[in-house]
Design a protein around this motif. Structure first.
Motif, mmCIF file in Angstrom:
data_model
loop_
_atom_site.group_PDB
_atom_site.id
_atom_site.type_symbol
_atom_site.label_atom_id
_atom_site.label_comp_id
_atom_site.label_asym_id
_atom_site.label_seq_id
_atom_site.Cartn_x
_atom_site.Cartn_y
_atom_site.Cartn_z
ATOM 1 N N GLY A 230 5.510 -20.573 17.278
ATOM 2 C CA GLY A 230 4.672 -20.683 18.479
ATOM 3 C C GLY A 230 5.192 -19.782 19.586
ATOM 4 O O GLY A 230 5.403 -18.595 19.383
ATOM 5 N N TRP A 231 5.418 -20.369 20.771
ATOM 6 C CA TRP A 231 5.950 -19.601 21.904
ATOM 7 C C TRP A 231 7.465 -19.642 21.953
ATOM 8 O O TRP A 231 8.086 -18.963 22.766
ATOM 9 C CB TRP A 231 5.361 -20.118 23.223
ATOM 10 C CG TRP A 231 3.912 -19.788 23.331
ATOM 11 C CD1 TRP A 231 2.845 -20.633 23.115
ATOM 12 C CD2 TRP A 231 3.352 -18.514 23.631
ATOM 13 N NE1 TRP A 231 1.666 -19.960 23.268
ATOM 14 C CE2 TRP A 231 1.955 -18.647 23.592
ATOM 15 C CE3 TRP A 231 3.897 -17.271 23.927
ATOM 16 C CZ2 TRP A 231 1.094 -17.582 23.835
ATOM 17 C CZ3 TRP A 231 3.035 -16.218 24.175
ATOM 18 C CH2 TRP A 231 1.655 -16.381 24.131
ATOM 19 N N ASP A 232 8.069 -20.437 21.095
ATOM 20 C CA ASP A 232 9.535 -20.545 21.033
ATOM 21 C C ASP A 232 10.046 -19.536 20.008
ATOM 22 O O ASP A 232 10.482 -19.900 18.919
ATOM 23 C CB ASP A 232 9.921 -21.977 20.630
ATOM 24 C CG ASP A 232 11.401 -22.256 20.783
ATOM 25 O OD1 ASP A 232 12.086 -21.521 21.525
ATOM 26 O OD2 ASP A 232 11.877 -23.222 20.147
ATOM 27 N N ILE A 233 9.931 -18.233 20.362
ATOM 28 C CA ILE A 233 10.270 -17.163 19.425
ATOM 29 C C ILE A 233 11.190 -16.129 20.060
ATOM 30 O O ILE A 233 11.227 -15.974 21.281
ATOM 31 C CB ILE A 233 8.997 -16.444 18.889
ATOM 32 C CG1 ILE A 233 8.150 -15.908 20.044
ATOM 33 C CG2 ILE A 233 8.208 -17.363 17.974
ATOM 34 C CD1 ILE A 233 6.946 -15.084 19.602
ATOM 35 N N SER A 234 11.901 -15.447 19.216
ATOM 36 C CA SER A 234 12.724 -14.320 19.639
ATOM 37 C C SER A 234 12.956 -13.456 18.408
ATOM 38 O O SER A 234 12.511 -13.785 17.311
ATOM 39 C CB SER A 234 14.055 -14.782 20.237
ATOM 40 O OG SER A 234 14.688 -13.696 20.886
ATOM 41 N N GLY A 235 13.649 -12.361 18.600
ATOM 42 C CA GLY A 235 13.937 -11.484 17.487
ATOM 43 C C GLY A 235 14.986 -10.467 17.864
ATOM 44 O O GLY A 235 15.341 -10.334 19.048
ATOM 45 N N MET A 236 15.497 -9.753 16.872
ATOM 46 C CA MET A 236 16.537 -8.757 17.109
ATOM 47 C C MET A 236 16.433 -7.635 16.092
ATOM 48 O O MET A 236 15.931 -7.830 14.989
ATOM 49 C CB MET A 236 17.912 -9.404 17.018
ATOM 50 C CG MET A 236 18.277 -9.827 15.604
ATOM 51 S SD MET A 236 19.734 -10.813 15.554
ATOM 52 C CE MET A 236 18.940 -12.389 15.362
ATOM 53 N N THR A 237 16.909 -6.463 16.484
ATOM 54 C CA THR A 237 16.957 -5.315 15.587
ATOM 55 C C THR A 237 18.280 -5.341 14.842
ATOM 56 O O THR A 237 19.329 -5.537 15.446
ATOM 57 C CB THR A 237 16.825 -4.005 16.391
ATOM 58 O OG1 THR A 237 15.576 -4.035 17.086
ATOM 59 C CG2 THR A 237 16.870 -2.798 15.487
ATOM 60 N N VAL A 238 18.224 -5.141 13.516
ATOM 61 C CA VAL A 238 19.428 -5.159 12.688
ATOM 62 C C VAL A 238 19.383 -4.039 11.650
ATOM 63 O O VAL A 238 18.323 -3.515 11.337
ATOM 64 C CB VAL A 238 19.620 -6.511 11.951
ATOM 65 C CG1 VAL A 238 19.665 -7.676 12.924
ATOM 66 C CG2 VAL A 238 18.547 -6.729 10.907
ATOM 67 N N THR A 239 20.552 -3.711 11.137
ATOM 68 C CA THR A 239 20.659 -2.810 9.980
ATOM 69 C C THR A 239 21.416 -3.515 8.853
ATOM 70 O O THR A 239 21.893 -2.866 7.936
ATOM 71 C CB THR A 239 21.392 -1.503 10.359
ATOM 72 O OG1 THR A 239 22.677 -1.837 10.876
ATOM 73 C CG2 THR A 239 20.603 -0.696 11.366
ATOM 74 N N SER B 156 5.963 -19.770 6.573
ATOM 75 C CA SER B 156 6.925 -20.441 7.452
ATOM 76 C C SER B 156 6.456 -20.593 8.886
ATOM 77 O O SER B 156 6.950 -21.442 9.614
ATOM 78 C CB SER B 156 8.245 -19.672 7.462
ATOM 79 O OG SER B 156 8.101 -18.466 8.213
ATOM 80 N N GLY B 157 5.549 -19.737 9.329
ATOM 81 C CA GLY B 157 5.095 -19.774 10.718
ATOM 82 C C GLY B 157 5.827 -18.821 11.636
ATOM 83 O O GLY B 157 5.490 -18.704 12.812
ATOM 84 N N VAL B 158 6.861 -18.101 11.144
ATOM 85 C CA VAL B 158 7.562 -17.130 11.991
ATOM 86 C C VAL B 158 6.696 -15.876 12.131
ATOM 87 O O VAL B 158 5.919 -15.549 11.236
ATOM 88 C CB VAL B 158 8.968 -16.748 11.455
ATOM 89 C CG1 VAL B 158 9.876 -17.951 11.387
ATOM 90 C CG2 VAL B 158 8.884 -16.041 10.126
ATOM 91 N N PRO B 159 6.822 -15.161 13.260
ATOM 92 C CA PRO B 159 6.033 -13.942 13.440
ATOM 93 C C PRO B 159 6.469 -12.841 12.471
ATOM 94 O O PRO B 159 7.651 -12.592 12.282
ATOM 95 C CB PRO B 159 6.347 -13.518 14.878
ATOM 96 C CG PRO B 159 7.028 -14.671 15.515
ATOM 97 C CD PRO B 159 7.639 -15.483 14.422
#
Length: 194
Positions: free
Chosen positions: A38-47, A117-120
């Protein structure tokens, strides 16, 4: 069965800067890890994404435990791996927090969907992989997260985004394969036709 035991002496005096410099020589595919619902999301760039097994499909990613995605991954137990195309540098930069962007702000300017899962998941990623957390191994500043693959969406595009020597690098399967063939094959083999 014979086994070989080798004692290895590790110099504990290696600086973070020296280690970082050494690791910059390792080319890594650029992915955005997404977590939350939902609106409780975040993310990060990884290698740091790598396949673990094909049967069952599973992968590994290394996550900084100070990252905003870490508590979301722990809370919900799911995450997405979005393997970026060569023209998605802006997305890679946004998810590093460039410009002070946090949480949901990082998702602006791109199209997202959800699967099991519902994740973006990024709709135009080279590949978008929906994962359930199978295990988390916490060591030092990071955690190794093992994800069981729930669903996969693969693009027909061929140009990937990589990170090497502190810079983004485009890798195109078709163009770069021809360039490599030109420089790696002996002249006698490359000029011979059958």
């Amino acid at each position: 069965m014979n086994s070989i035991v080798c004692n290895v002496s590790i110099d504990r005096g290696v600086s973070a800067g020296d280690f970082r410099q050494a690791m910059r020589r390792l080319t890594g595919g650029v992915s955005v890890i997404t977590a939350g619902i939902g609106w409780d999301i975040s993310g990060m760039t990884v290698t740091s994404v790598s396949s673990l097994s094909v049967d069952p499909p599973a992968l590994i990613v290394s996550i900084n435990r100070e990252a905003s995605s870490w508590p979301l991954m722990r809370r919900y137990g799911f995450f997405g791996v979005n393997i970026l195309t060569s023209d998605q540098i802006d997305i890679a930069d946004r998810f590093t927090g460039k410009g002070g962007l946090k949480g949901t702000e990082r998702f602006g300017g791109a199209h997202w969907t959800t699967r099991v899962s519902g994740v973006p998941l990024l709709t135009d990623a080279l590949a978008a992989i929906d994962c359930e957390v199978e295990d988390m191994v916490e060591r030092h500043s990071h955690a190794i997260v093992i994800g069981r693959v729930l669903d996969v969406a693969v693009s027909t595009r061929t140009a990937a985004l990589a990170y090497w020597q502190g810079q983004y690098v485009a890798i195109d399967r078709d163009e770069d394969a021809l360039k490599l063939a030109d420089v790696s094959l002996p002249a006698s083999r490359s000029t011979r036709r059958t």
